[in-house]
Design a protein around this motif. Sequence first.
Motif, PDB file in Angstrom:
ATOM      1  N   UNK A 214       2.512  -5.259 -15.647  1.00 43.36           N
ATOM      2  CA  UNK A 214       1.722  -4.826 -14.497  1.00 43.36           C
ATOM      3  C   UNK A 214       0.259  -5.241 -14.650  1.00 43.36           C
ATOM      4  N   UNK A 215      -0.254  -5.111 -15.852  1.00 41.47           N
ATOM      5  CA  UNK A 215      -1.636  -5.532 -16.108  1.00 41.47           C
ATOM      6  C   UNK A 215      -1.804  -7.026 -15.872  1.00 41.47           C
ATOM      7  N   UNK A 216      -0.898  -7.829 -16.416  1.00 44.64           N
ATOM      8  CA  UNK A 216      -1.007  -9.280 -16.267  1.00 44.64           C
ATOM      9  C   UNK A 216      -0.838  -9.709 -14.818  1.00 44.64           C
ATOM     10  N   UNK A 217       0.048  -9.045 -14.096  1.00 41.83           N
ATOM     11  CA  UNK A 217       0.227  -9.377 -12.682  1.00 41.83           C
ATOM     12  C   UNK A 217      -1.083  -9.190 -11.921  1.00 41.83           C
ATOM     13  N   UNK A 218      -1.818  -8.121 -12.235  1.00 39.94           N
ATOM     14  CA  UNK A 218      -3.094  -7.862 -11.575  1.00 39.94           C
ATOM     15  C   UNK A 218      -4.148  -8.865 -12.015  1.00 39.94           C
ATOM     16  N   UNK A 219      -4.200  -9.150 -13.306  1.00 38.76           N
ATOM     17  CA  UNK A 219      -5.168 -10.115 -13.834  1.00 38.76           C
ATOM     18  C   UNK A 219      -4.951 -11.501 -13.233  1.00 38.76           C
ATOM     19  N   UNK A 220      -3.694 -11.924 -13.190  1.00 40.54           N
ATOM     20  CA  UNK A 220      -3.376 -13.251 -12.661  1.00 40.54           C
ATOM     21  C   UNK A 220      -3.675 -13.339 -11.170  1.00 40.54           C
ATOM     22  N   UNK A 221      -3.463 -12.240 -10.455  1.00 37.34           N
ATOM     23  CA  UNK A 221      -3.798 -12.222  -9.028  1.00 37.34           C
ATOM     24  C   UNK A 221      -5.301 -12.415  -8.839  1.00 37.34           C
ATOM     25  N   UNK A 222      -6.080 -11.740  -9.686  1.00 36.13           N
ATOM     26  CA  UNK A 222      -7.540 -11.843  -9.558  1.00 36.13           C
ATOM     27  C   UNK A 222      -8.028 -13.262  -9.854  1.00 36.13           C
ATOM     28  N   UNK A 223      -7.542 -13.854 -10.929  1.00 33.29           N
ATOM     29  CA  UNK A 223      -8.047 -15.157 -11.351  1.00 33.29           C
ATOM     30  C   UNK A 223      -7.388 -16.338 -10.637  1.00 33.29           C
ATOM     31  N   UNK A 224      -6.087 -16.225 -10.326  1.00 33.65           N
ATOM     32  CA  UNK A 224      -5.354 -17.395  -9.851  1.00 33.65           C
ATOM     33  C   UNK A 224      -4.674 -17.201  -8.497  1.00 33.65           C
ATOM     34  N   UNK A 225      -4.905 -16.067  -7.853  1.00 39.58           N
ATOM     35  CA  UNK A 225      -4.334 -15.859  -6.527  1.00 39.58           C
ATOM     36  C   UNK A 225      -4.976 -16.769  -5.494  1.00 39.58           C
ATOM     37  N   UNK A 226      -4.253 -17.099  -4.416  1.00 39.17           N
ATOM     38  CA  UNK A 226      -4.796 -17.995  -3.374  1.00 39.17           C
ATOM     39  C   UNK A 226      -6.024 -17.388  -2.700  1.00 39.17           C
ATOM     40  N   UNK A 227      -6.983 -18.248  -2.361  1.00 39.98           N
ATOM     41  CA  UNK A 227      -8.243 -17.801  -1.789  1.00 39.98           C
ATOM     42  C   UNK A 227      -8.529 -18.410  -0.410  1.00 39.98           C
ATOM     43  N   UNK A 228      -7.604 -19.229   0.078  1.00 36.07           N
ATOM     44  CA  UNK A 228      -7.870 -19.929   1.334  1.00 36.07           C
ATOM     45  C   UNK A 228      -7.782 -19.004   2.544  1.00 36.07           C
ATOM     46  N   UNK A 229      -6.993 -17.924   2.425  1.00 34.91           N
ATOM     47  CA  UNK A 229      -6.854 -16.966   3.517  1.00 34.91           C
ATOM     48  C   UNK A 229      -7.628 -15.702   3.157  1.00 34.91           C
ATOM     49  N   UNK A 230      -8.751 -15.477   3.826  1.00 35.28           N
ATOM     50  CA  UNK A 230      -9.656 -14.371   3.509  1.00 35.28           C
ATOM     51  C   UNK A 230      -8.948 -13.019   3.566  1.00 35.28           C
ATOM     52  N   UNK A 231      -8.233 -12.773   4.632  1.00 32.72           N
ATOM     53  CA  UNK A 231      -7.584 -11.470   4.812  1.00 32.72           C
ATOM     54  C   UNK A 231      -6.435 -11.273   3.826  1.00 32.72           C
ATOM     55  N   UNK A 232      -5.703 -12.345   3.534  1.00 30.46           N
ATOM     56  CA  UNK A 232      -4.622 -12.245   2.567  1.00 30.46           C
ATOM     57  C   UNK A 232      -5.176 -11.984   1.167  1.00 30.46           C
ATOM     58  N   UNK A 233      -6.299 -12.601   0.854  1.00 25.82           N
ATOM     59  CA  UNK A 233      -6.948 -12.377  -0.443  1.00 25.82           C
ATOM     60  C   UNK A 233      -7.322 -10.907  -0.601  1.00 25.82           C
ATOM     61  N   UNK A 234      -7.904 -10.322   0.434  1.00 28.08           N
ATOM     62  CA  UNK A 234      -8.266  -8.901   0.384  1.00 28.08           C
ATOM     63  C   UNK A 234      -7.027  -8.043   0.172  1.00 28.08           C
TER      64      UNK A 234
END
Length: 285
Positions: A214-234
């Motif tokens: 669970x910790x790694x899933x959150x960390x990876x989302x923060x560092x490597x999650x997609x950023x092209x869609x502003x609302x999806x990122x939020x």
Amino acid sequence: MNTKVSYNSKEITLCPVCSEKFHREELHAGRGRLIVDSLTEQLRHTYKPSDQYGIVNPLLYPITVCPTCKYATLKEDFNKLKKEWVPLIERQRADREKDIRQLFPLINFAKKRSLPEGISSYYLALHCYNIYSPEFSPTFRQALCALRCAWLCNDLHKLQPQNNWEIMGKIFYRKCRYLYKLAIENDQNNIESLPDGMNYGPDTEKNYGTDGVLYLASLLEYYYGPRDNHHQRIENLQRAKIMLSKTFGIGQPSKLKPHTILENARNIHTKINQELGNMRKHSML
């Protein structure tokens, strides 16, 4: 005095796909081969090189690879292949070999492993777990393989910066982020459970269990999650923040959670809050 880092097991391993017989390479234990240095934010142990053995990387050895057909899985899964899956693994052999040769033209699993063999072993396992059915929790196993593959790509980049292996590392981090998220969603939706009785790692040194997942899933989302869609990122960051809060009780001491993960989880939680705050300010402009 034995100065070898690894050895070939006396036990013969029989490939369930092509019937090739080989001796699995194992890491020697003890005698100061592994000198723990620190624990990274991604829960990976780093090691100091020793005068006698130099740099020892235990991540090179957990995957068993048939040197002939390149069927590969974690050691404990190698002989769990169902008979009805063998034809599919055989048909995919040419594709596996082609993919690996594009990365490392001179790869050879019959020799002592180095970083190219380590990276290739996890890459091959990622492919082979595609045919495993949900009761084997293949999605989590793929996530673990992708994470370790990213780590080893970064190790290789330090030795060969001119070849830009950190780019390949980022690709595997993004793959890993997707797979960790999918593994958790599958478990919550009763599609594919997280594995019972397995070392969740993510490193070979310590098992952080589902807390680590669970910790790694959150960390990876923060560092490597997609950023092209502003609302999806939020939305994705909000989900990661809630997962951290529910799992680790951010700001609340707990004797049931590993201290290292608690401290790191608080740090990631703070970073997520800061980014969400900045994104909301930007939306109001």
